[in-house]
Enzyme design. Structure first.
Site, PDB file in Angstrom:
ATOM      1  N   GLN A  96      -4.586  -7.566 -11.681  1.00  0.00           N
ATOM      2  CA  GLN A  96      -5.456  -6.419 -11.920  1.00  0.00           C
ATOM      3  C   GLN A  96      -5.528  -6.082 -13.403  1.00  0.00           C
ATOM      4  O   GLN A  96      -4.638  -6.433 -14.185  1.00  0.00           O
ATOM      5  CB  GLN A  96      -4.955  -5.205 -11.114  1.00  0.00           C
ATOM      6  CG  GLN A  96      -5.108  -5.388  -9.608  1.00  0.00           C
ATOM      7  CD  GLN A  96      -4.527  -4.208  -8.834  1.00  0.00           C
ATOM      8  OE1 GLN A  96      -3.347  -3.921  -8.901  1.00  0.00           O
ATOM      9  NE2 GLN A  96      -5.382  -3.523  -8.091  1.00  0.00           N
ATOM     10  N   VAL A 109      -1.112  -0.708 -12.977  1.00  0.00           N
ATOM     11  CA  VAL A 109      -1.824  -1.340 -11.863  1.00  0.00           C
ATOM     12  C   VAL A 109      -0.770  -2.011 -10.993  1.00  0.00           C
ATOM     13  O   VAL A 109       0.370  -2.213 -11.417  1.00  0.00           O
ATOM     14  CB  VAL A 109      -2.872  -2.370 -12.338  1.00  0.00           C
ATOM     15  CG1 VAL A 109      -4.068  -1.680 -12.964  1.00  0.00           C
ATOM     16  CG2 VAL A 109      -2.262  -3.374 -13.309  1.00  0.00           C
ATOM     17  N   SER A 110      -1.152  -2.361  -9.765  1.00  0.00           N
ATOM     18  CA  SER A 110      -0.161  -2.823  -8.797  1.00  0.00           C
ATOM     19  C   SER A 110       0.226  -4.286  -8.921  1.00  0.00           C
ATOM     20  O   SER A 110       1.273  -4.686  -8.431  1.00  0.00           O
ATOM     21  CB  SER A 110      -0.667  -2.556  -7.372  1.00  0.00           C
ATOM     22  OG  SER A 110      -0.827  -1.167  -7.171  1.00  0.00           O
ATOM     23  N   SER A 111      -0.611  -5.100  -9.568  1.00  0.00           N
ATOM     24  CA  SER A 111      -0.282  -6.527  -9.657  1.00  0.00           C
ATOM     25  C   SER A 111      -0.787  -7.108 -10.970  1.00  0.00           C
ATOM     26  O   SER A 111      -1.635  -6.526 -11.651  1.00  0.00           O
ATOM     27  CB  SER A 111      -0.910  -7.285  -8.481  1.00  0.00           C
ATOM     28  OG  SER A 111      -2.322  -7.289  -8.596  1.00  0.00           O
TER      29      SER A 111
END
Length: 201
Positions: free
Chosen positions: A16, A11-13
């Site tokens: 998340q 996931v990007s961050s």
């Protein structure tokens, strides 16, 4: 040599959640063999992914499962280079939402599978990169709109207390230390105090 199965989720961050990807990957891979990252897909500098590709990670004959192509990367150039790397290393990459990568072909027909997958991955790679560009544009547009409305994005501005001028006069005259000044100003943090000093200059 035993053929092993690994999974990769991203996931990007940090805010998340990886649970959905892990739940799907567990249908194919033991949970202890699922490597995760919480970092943007704009490049490949991710601790978990680099470990997978390192000396102690994937080797010839292994299989790597990912939920979707954009979990590997959202950069088309990187996607292309990574697919080539997997092929050269003899690692079977299986993308769950790309059915042709999940199919088993006879050895003499594997070239057909690779040809179909290369075409599909080229198209999907373009979509993934375009989505990343679109997200960045939306974020920038949001920032610009907020600036025009006078809204501050990021850390809230800390208001200077009523006794600020009086305390700063005493501090500049060296009557009190910076520690004492900060206490008198309501216990502001050191970086906030010196930012105020810098703003005055």
């Amino acid at each position: 040599m035993e053929k092993r199965k690994f999974g990769y989720a991203r996931v990007s961050s940090t805010s998340q959640n990886l649970d959905r990807q892990i739940m799907v990957l567990k249908k194919y891979v033991a949970e202890e063999n699922i490597v995760v990252d919480k970092k943007s897909g704009k490049d490949l500098e991710r601790e978990g992914y680099l470990a997978l590709k390192g000396p102690m990670g994937l080797r010839k004959g292994d299989t790597l499962y990912v939920v979707s192509l954009d979990r590997l990367s959202r950069n088309k150039k990187n996607i292309t280079s990574e697919i080539k790397w997997f092929q050269e290393k003899g690692i079977d990459l299986r993308i769950l939402d790309l059915p042709t990568t999940m199919a088993d072909f006879p050895e003499e027909q594997k070239w057909i599978k690779e040809m179909i997958n290369n075409i599909l991955i080229e198209v999907l790679g373009s979509f993934a990169e375009q989505e990343r560009i679109t997200i960045r544009k939306r974020q920038q547009a949001g920032i610009e709109a907020a600036k025009k409305k006078g809204k501050y994005l990021g850390r809230p501005v800390i208001a200077k207390p009523d006794n600020y001028d009086e305390v700063m006069v005493r501090w500049k005259a060296k009557e009190i230390s910076s520690v004492e000044a900060r206490k008198l100003l309501g216990g502001v943090k050191k970086n906030t105090f010196y930012r105020w000093v810098k703003e005055e200059k």
